[in-house]
Motif scaffolding. Sequence first.
Motif, short mmCIF file in Angstrom:
data_model
loop_
_atom_site.label_atom_id
_atom_site.label_comp_id
_atom_site.label_asym_id
_atom_site.label_seq_id
_atom_site.Cartn_x
_atom_site.Cartn_y
_atom_site.Cartn_z
N TYR A 1 -5.31 -9.86 8.86
CA TYR A 1 -4.36 -9.05 9.03
C TYR A 1 -3.65 -9.63 7.39
CZ TYR A 1 -1.66 -12.80 10.37
OH TYR A 1 -0.88 -13.92 10.26
N ALA A 2 -2.83 -8.89 6.86
CA ALA A 2 -2.61 -8.25 5.25
C ALA A 2 -2.04 -10.31 5.42
CB ALA A 2 -1.27 -7.72 5.19
N VAL A 3 -1.49 -10.40 5.67
CA VAL A 3 -1.09 -12.09 5.06
C VAL A 3 -2.20 -12.82 4.27
CG1 VAL A 3 0.90 -13.99 5.10
CG2 VAL A 3 1.54 -12.35 6.13
N ASP B 1 7.32 -9.46 -4.50
CA ASP B 1 6.79 -8.51 -3.68
C ASP B 1 7.60 -7.15 -2.87
OD1 ASP B 1 4.68 -9.69 -3.05
OD2 ASP B 1 4.60 -11.42 -1.76
N ASP C 1 5.18 -9.57 7.75
CA ASP C 1 4.15 -10.17 7.09
C ASP C 1 5.11 -11.27 6.06
OD1 ASP C 1 2.47 -9.34 7.85
OD2 ASP C 1 1.86 -7.45 6.76
N GLN D 1 -3.80 -11.31 1.62
CA GLN D 1 -2.56 -11.63 0.22
C GLN D 1 -3.40 -13.42 -0.19
OE1 GLN D 1 0.02 -14.20 -0.45
NE2 GLN D 1 0.30 -12.77 -2.33
N GLN D 2 -3.42 -14.46 0.35
CA GLN D 2 -3.49 -15.52 0.47
C GLN D 2 -5.33 -15.66 -0.47
OE1 GLN D 2 -1.92 -17.09 3.84
NE2 GLN D 2 -0.31 -18.06 2.78
N MET E 1 1.99 -8.17 -2.18
CA MET E 1 2.44 -8.43 -1.37
C MET E 1 2.09 -6.27 -1.49
SD MET E 1 1.31 -9.85 1.22
CE MET E 1 1.73 -9.06 2.57
N GLY E 2 3.14 -5.75 -2.24
CA GLY E 2 2.31 -4.67 -2.69
C GLY E 2 1.70 -3.41 -3.00
N SER E 3 1.01 -4.60 -3.76
CA SER E 3 -0.14 -4.22 -4.27
C SER E 3 -1.47 -4.32 -3.15
CB SER E 3 -1.48 -5.22 -5.38
OG SER E 3 -0.59 -6.18 -5.34
N GLU F 1 5.67 -14.28 6.72
CA GLU F 1 5.55 -15.63 7.56
C GLU F 1 4.78 -15.65 6.07
OE1 GLU F 1 1.85 -14.34 8.85
OE2 GLU F 1 1.04 -15.47 9.45
N LEU F 2 4.68 -15.46 4.87
CA LEU F 2 4.98 -15.38 3.77
C LEU F 2 5.51 -16.63 2.81
CD1 LEU F 2 2.69 -12.60 1.41
CD2 LEU F 2 1.85 -14.54 2.09
N SER G 1 -8.09 0.25 11.28
CA SER G 1 -6.72 -0.92 11.03
C SER G 1 -6.14 -0.44 12.28
CB SER G 1 -5.51 -0.55 10.47
OG SER G 1 -5.70 0.74 10.15
N LEU H 1 4.06 3.28 0.55
CA LEU H 1 2.90 2.95 1.77
C LEU H 1 3.14 4.04 2.30
CD1 LEU H 1 1.53 0.67 2.22
CD2 LEU H 1 3.46 0.01 3.62
N GLU I 1 7.06 -4.22 10.43
CA GLU I 1 5.45 -4.74 10.31
C GLU I 1 5.64 -5.78 8.90
OE1 GLU I 1 1.32 -2.80 9.06
OE2 GLU I 1 2.80 -2.04 10.97
N TYR J 1 -0.73 -3.63 0.48
CA TYR J 1 -0.53 -3.15 1.20
C TYR J 1 -1.44 -1.43 0.70
CZ TYR J 1 2.69 -5.54 3.98
OH TYR J 1 3.33 -6.19 4.77
N ARG K 1 5.12 1.42 -5.87
CA ARG K 1 3.44 2.22 -4.48
C ARG K 1 4.79 2.37 -2.79
NH1 ARG K 1 1.96 -2.83 -6.93
NH2 ARG K 1 0.27 -2.42 -7.82
N TYR L 1 -7.11 -5.27 10.54
CA TYR L 1 -8.05 -4.46 9.51
C TYR L 1 -9.46 -5.14 9.23
CZ TYR L 1 -3.65 -2.55 7.46
OH TYR L 1 -2.91 -2.57 6.98
N SER M 1 7.27 -4.83 -5.66
CA SER M 1 6.11 -4.48 -5.25
C SER M 1 6.58 -3.17 -4.97
CB SER M 1 4.87 -5.63 -5.77
OG SER M 1 4.84 -5.61 -4.35
N LEU M 2 6.86 -2.93 -3.72
CA LEU M 2 6.47 -2.35 -2.86
C LEU M 2 7.59 -1.37 -3.22
CD1 LEU M 2 6.86 -4.64 0.87
CD2 LEU M 2 5.62 -3.04 -0.18
N ARG N 1 -0.84 -5.12 12.03
CA ARG N 1 -1.60 -4.77 11.90
C ARG N 1 -3.02 -5.35 11.41
NH1 ARG N 1 -1.88 0.77 11.37
NH2 ARG N 1 0.71 1.05 11.99
#
Lengths: 108, 888
Positions: free
Chosen positions: A25-27, B55, B31, A30-31, A43-45, B34-35, A61, B64, B27, A47, B62, A78, B58-59, A76
Amino acid sequence: MKGERLGEFEEFTLLAVRALGDNTYAVPIQQFVEEATARPISMGSIYAALARLEQKGFVRSAMSEALAQRGGKSKRVYTVTASGLRTARDLHRVRDRIWSAIAEGGRS
Amino acid sequence: VTREPRLPRHVRWLLRLTRVPRDRRGEVQDDLLELFTVRLGDRGRLRAHWRLYRDLASLSYRRLPSALQRDPRPRAAVLRDASGDLRYAARLFARQPAILLLAILGLSLGLAVSTAAFSIMNAAVLRGEGLREPGRAPGVLKASERFTSTEWRYGEFLQLRDGATRMQVEAVLTEGASVRTEAGDGPGPTTNLGFVSGGFFAATGGRVALGRVLDRADEQQLDSPPVVVSFVFWSTRLNRDPAVIGRPIRVGRTTATIVGVAERGFSLPNLRMVWMPMSAFGAVYNSERLDGRSNASVQVFGRLQPGVSLAEAEAQLSGVASTLPVDQAASGAGDSRLRAILDTDTGLGRTAGSARLAVAVFVFVVIGLVLLLACANVASVLVSTAITREREMGVRAALGASRWRIVRQLLTESLALGAIAAAIGLMLAYWALPTVGIMVEAPAAADIAPDVTVFAFLGLVTLLTGVGAGLAPAWHGRGADLVTPLKGEGAGRRLVAPRRLRSTLITMQAAVSVLLIVMATLFVRASVRAATIDVGFDSERLYAVSATLSGTGNDNGAGIRAFWARAIAELQSVPGVTAVALTELTPFGDVTKTSIAGDGRNRVVVHLNRTRAEYFETMGLRLMSGRIYTRDEVAAKAPVAVVSESLARAYWHGESPLGDALPEPIKLPALPAAAVRPVIVGVVADAIPARLNDHSAFAVYEPLDPSSEIFARLMIRVAPGTSGVIDDAVQRLRSIDARADVRVASVAAQLEQETSRPRMLATLTVVVGAIAVVLCVIGLYGLTASVVGQRTREMGVRVAMGAAPGDLLRLMMWDGLRPVAIGLAIGIGAALLASRVAVSSLLFGVSPQDPLAFGGAAAILLTSATLAVLVPTRRAAAVDAAGVLRQS
């Protein structure tokens, strides 16, 4: 190729999903990308890249089953699709061919 | 217990400002958390916060994609839901068949009425007669300085047609004749004929369903002329026989051959059923063939050539018209040259838009009222079920149904109701339409069967009614309370609001019912008055003849005077003709001549007519006193006059007017002789010569000036118990001058037409009014029954506290009837307004404030409402207190 091209960042993301094993998943993605590229990734990029990949049919997904982590909430996840994998491999092969041409030319 | 970790509140709030769609916010929030937690451990508080805000930023630049967009539910699931909703609705209806039947009955009646009304309006007003591009097909008017006319002589038309290059010029002559489709003797039904020039179909854009249209070559066809019949004629008279082409039919005095069937909807101009070439005119009426010298009047219209403007065509056509000789006899000597005026609002049966609009608005208001009623009725039935279904809705909401999901269930139910009702309504409308057509006296040539427009209308209306009726209970069920209904007992608390809603619906229904009943009563009384109104003479066996002679007309009217003289002499020898008279105006003809007498406040209409002495005998007007003017006085243009009885009474108050001059306030148009006011020599019985709603029988008769005979018409009275006399008479008239254009009209038919308008409105409003009352009673009964059911416990308590059954009855009756009483007051007010403003011109001899209509409407509504309330209330009043209290 289906005429859908991969950008550099999209390629990293796609490969990250593959590398992390399916149903990631996303986290972690990213890492992973942040560590591999050694530059800060928002995170935006991530997603956005995932959304574009999904649109192109390279990943898909789904909402996961509820897990013990994150308070039992679902998230979610992937998976790389067959066409995503093929595209990444094609890209890799193109690069290999170019590098081997460079090697034969003895320039490196 | 460790606290569940959460993002700082302001971050969660900031997240809402980003472009993350709402359905993915949770969701993303997880995330980020968690980060954040990981970074907090790895890199310290500051870095973790810094990256969190980055972050977030950035959201927000963009976008989603929404999870809903990317992950649509399969379309089949929505359908499965809908079919589930439908199945559920069916089970629900099956459990409450009575309520279902009431709702469907009301709605289908409403839909049937509006479909029928719309079909008729569609045929009469909306559909038109099939003229293609009416803006490019102007009527051609004949004008000089002194007059404007819609009719040209046939010879003039031929010259216009030959001279015009910028537009196609065509003509039509409308007439009626007996048409027989089978062999045999005797006349067939009189049918609307159109004698058309060769390019008529090409210019109007008329097409055929079978065979071919008429064209220029058909003008030369003299034996067995070709005819095109209308779709309605083909359907009603020829049984839609596909092999009809080539079949002979008898038209007037000739046998014609069918060459085509016009497509459905084409009936130009004014509901023609049969079209023939102009050249067949002579054969049909056994008169001379039309040619350049003929005097028959035709209506001329044109079709502009592509790219030609109206003004260009008009200029060119006026050039042609200016070379035509001016008819001096008709317009007076020294008139200017002729010119042509192109008018896209006249010709080809086009009528003024405002007249059509008035009817359309009236019908639409009636349709709207009925649908409002039907809608209110179904809504009130559904609301009553919604109250009892509160528990069900509570369960649905508790199980996670969204509000939209619940509303959809309700909408599905009411749309299903609507669909069933629409099917029944359509059947009712189909079944009722021929009857309605007869009731409103739709002409035989009018095509009132529903067409695509009508089906589309019905579909739309059903949808609107279904949604409208479904939304009322949905609105009531909004903000569903989860807990109270589940507990089962609390339902009573929420009853106030829906009861008020339903009372409002009942009030509305009552108001509309009263309005419609008052209108219906007024129209019925008016139509009864119109039918029984004593016009003062016997219109049966009375005919009006007009004649236009051939010839140049330069004889100052000598020709027509000679024609009339011969006609009168000939007709008097026809057996069965009892009286013949020349007159300027015929009863219920198109033209009236009136004078307004009196000052501003007391204006009365006085009808003026100039007649020969025999007029009174022909009409059958009784002489009350004095004498009729003599033939000598007519010939000498003597200044004498005869007045009607009511005029004499009004101005002389019982004294004899004989020998007095006509009172000053009665203005006379330019007197023929010196400006001597005529002396009254006689008083005759009242007669209503023109419009029935004039309410005026004031009339002044003067001798017919021989020089005015060019405008005169001939009245013929036929003896009772004879037949075929008038045909014989017309035959004789035509034999005097074979080229003359002789037309006969039955005065009885014209009177009939005059009385038919209020009858149509009466029929429409009576039917609609009756349905309105039925709907109102259904709604009231349903409301009272359900309220009584819900208040049983209260009644039990009241009885236990010592209330007598009579007290309960009074209480419930008043509760039930209050909305009706309020509606009655509103409806009477609306009816007073409507009858004064809108319809007083349609009422014949009935006061718009007719007490009978208003009293009757109130009585009808109150009686039926009382019955509707009484039946369920009596049941409640007989409640068994002990039983009820034990139950709860």
